[in-house]
Scaffold this active site. Structure first.
Site, PDB file in Angstrom:
ATOM      1  N   THR A  55      22.234  47.338  37.369  1.00 35.01           N
ATOM      2  CA  THR A  55      23.201  48.206  38.067  1.00 35.01           C
ATOM      3  C   THR A  55      24.622  47.640  38.031  1.00 35.01           C
ATOM      4  O   THR A  55      25.510  48.193  38.660  1.00 35.01           O
ATOM      5  CB  THR A  55      22.800  48.530  39.525  1.00 35.01           C
ATOM      6  OG1 THR A  55      23.008  47.393  40.390  1.00 35.01           O
ATOM      7  CG2 THR A  55      21.354  49.001  39.614  1.00 35.01           C
ATOM      8  N   LYS A  59      24.177  43.219  43.736  1.00 34.35           N
ATOM      9  CA  LYS A  59      23.592  43.988  44.837  1.00 34.35           C
ATOM     10  C   LYS A  59      22.144  44.409  44.573  1.00 34.35           C
ATOM     11  O   LYS A  59      21.387  44.653  45.516  1.00 34.35           O
ATOM     12  CB  LYS A  59      24.434  45.237  45.101  1.00 34.35           C
ATOM     13  CG  LYS A  59      25.829  44.970  45.640  1.00 34.35           C
ATOM     14  CD  LYS A  59      25.806  44.627  47.108  1.00 34.35           C
ATOM     15  CE  LYS A  59      27.208  44.643  47.707  1.00 34.35           C
ATOM     16  NZ  LYS A  59      27.197  44.322  49.154  1.00 34.35           N
ATOM     17  N   SER A  86      30.573  51.493  49.258  1.00 31.37           N
ATOM     18  CA  SER A  86      31.718  51.811  48.409  1.00 31.37           C
ATOM     19  C   SER A  86      31.311  51.956  46.958  1.00 31.37           C
ATOM     20  O   SER A  86      32.143  52.265  46.110  1.00 31.37           O
ATOM     21  CB  SER A  86      32.790  50.715  48.537  1.00 31.37           C
ATOM     22  OG  SER A  86      32.271  49.471  48.115  1.00 31.37           O
TER      23      SER A  86
END
Length: 331
Positions: A55, A59, A86
């Protein structure tokens, strides 16, 4: 998590368990070096390339650990998951939910880069837009939780997310055992908390300076940010949240260093440009902020015995139509 470290419920066992849970689904990200950077800034630097992670950012580690553990514990009782983000955590949670076969809804501010919104949708999640402030994000997310009975997985203030992010430190210290310090960008504090917990137990003498305007809070030992939470004015949208999370702050206060690097937009651009032009890697503003800290006079004035410095390139999800040193491309 029942185990604790100095009263905080994220231990090395928690981080190694997270690694066992998620390792086969993620990249073991490389460590990059630059002799040009080392010569110019007077230390040996090692760049952990989380911009190459699933990704496009670190995260995915915390999101996958949290969602996988949630499914293990609750099984069929999990209807779906949601978060506000965000962009990077939203992408990561959408990917993790898809991996685990769960529906996902991500709340994003209206000014989030299109590249991040498109990626969230590409992983099969629904996207709900909100106003670009922390209060609207939280309120919109709470409404989705109530309406759909989804489980909220925050971007940082969650111990399973922190444990997942702590796997960065396990890898980094395997790859570069001689690290004396690690530079980490901080938004709400999930990555810095996880890395601090893991690194401090693996190598107690290691230092963890990081980038965020919170030095006064750390030196006075308490939260001094205004309420409600606000955004800071920065081109690095991934770290614009002003406050560390309620769970993250006491961990950072206890385990991280009090020296904090605050970077300007111009310095972030300088860090990004070095990565693009000399290292040939695509990074986003939050990663540029950490490179800027590595370039800073403040770091050069720090203890000369800190010879081997790790730098976390936390993400590479930059909007190529809005690279900050180039004119904006017309649609």
């Amino acid at each position: 998590m029942a185990s604790t470290l100095n009263g905080f419920p994220v231990t090395l066992d928690d981080v190694t368990s997270a690694r066992d849970r998620i390792l086969r689904h993620l990249h073991y990200t490389p460590v990059l070096t630059s002799s040009t950077f080392d010569s110019k800034y007077g230390r040996k630097f090692y760049f952990k390339a989380e911009n190459f992670q699933k990704t496009g950012s670190f995260k995915s580690r915390g999101a996958l650990n949290a969602v996988t553990k949630l499914v293990e514990e609750k099984q069929e009782r999990v209807v779906g998951v949601t978060t506000h983000s965000s962009g990077n955590h939203g992408q990561a949670l959408a990917w993790a939910a898809q991996h685990c076969g769960l529906p996902c809804n991500v709340i994003v501010p209206r000014n989030t880069p299109t590249v991040k919104i498109d990626a969230i949708k590409g992983y099969g999640a629904d996207v709900t837009l909100c106003e670009p402030n922390p209060t609207s994000r939280a309120e919109t997310c709470a409404a989705i939780c109530s309406e759909k009975n989804y489980v909220y997985i925050p971007s940082a203030d969650h111990y399973d997310v922190m444990a997942g992010q702590g796997t960065i430190a396990l890898e980094f210290l395997e790859q570069v055992p001689m690290l004396d310090a690690i530079l980490v960008a901080a938004s709400a504090g999930g990555m810095v908390s996880g890395i601090a917990c893991a690194a401090k137990q693996l190598k107690p003498e290691i230092k963890k300076p990081f980038g965020k305007d919170l030095e006064r809070c750390l030196r006075e030992g308490k939260r001094l940010w205004p309420e409600p939470p606000q955004y800071v004015d920065t081109i690095a949208e991934g770290i614009r949240i002003q406050q560390l999370g309620k769970l993250a702050f006491p961990i950072v206060l206890s385990l991280a260093e009090k020296e904090v690097f605050t970077t300007t937009n111009a310095q972030i651009v300088e860090g990004m440009r070095f990565a693009f032009e000399r290292m040939k890697v695509v990074i986003e503003g939050a990663s540029g902020a950490v490179i800027a800290a590595a370039m800073s006079k403040r770091l050069r004035r720090m203890d000369g015995r800190l010879r081997h410095v790790g730098v976390i390139l936390c993400g590479g999800n930059v909007d190529i139509d809005h690279i900050p040193w180039l004119p904006t491309r017309e649609a």
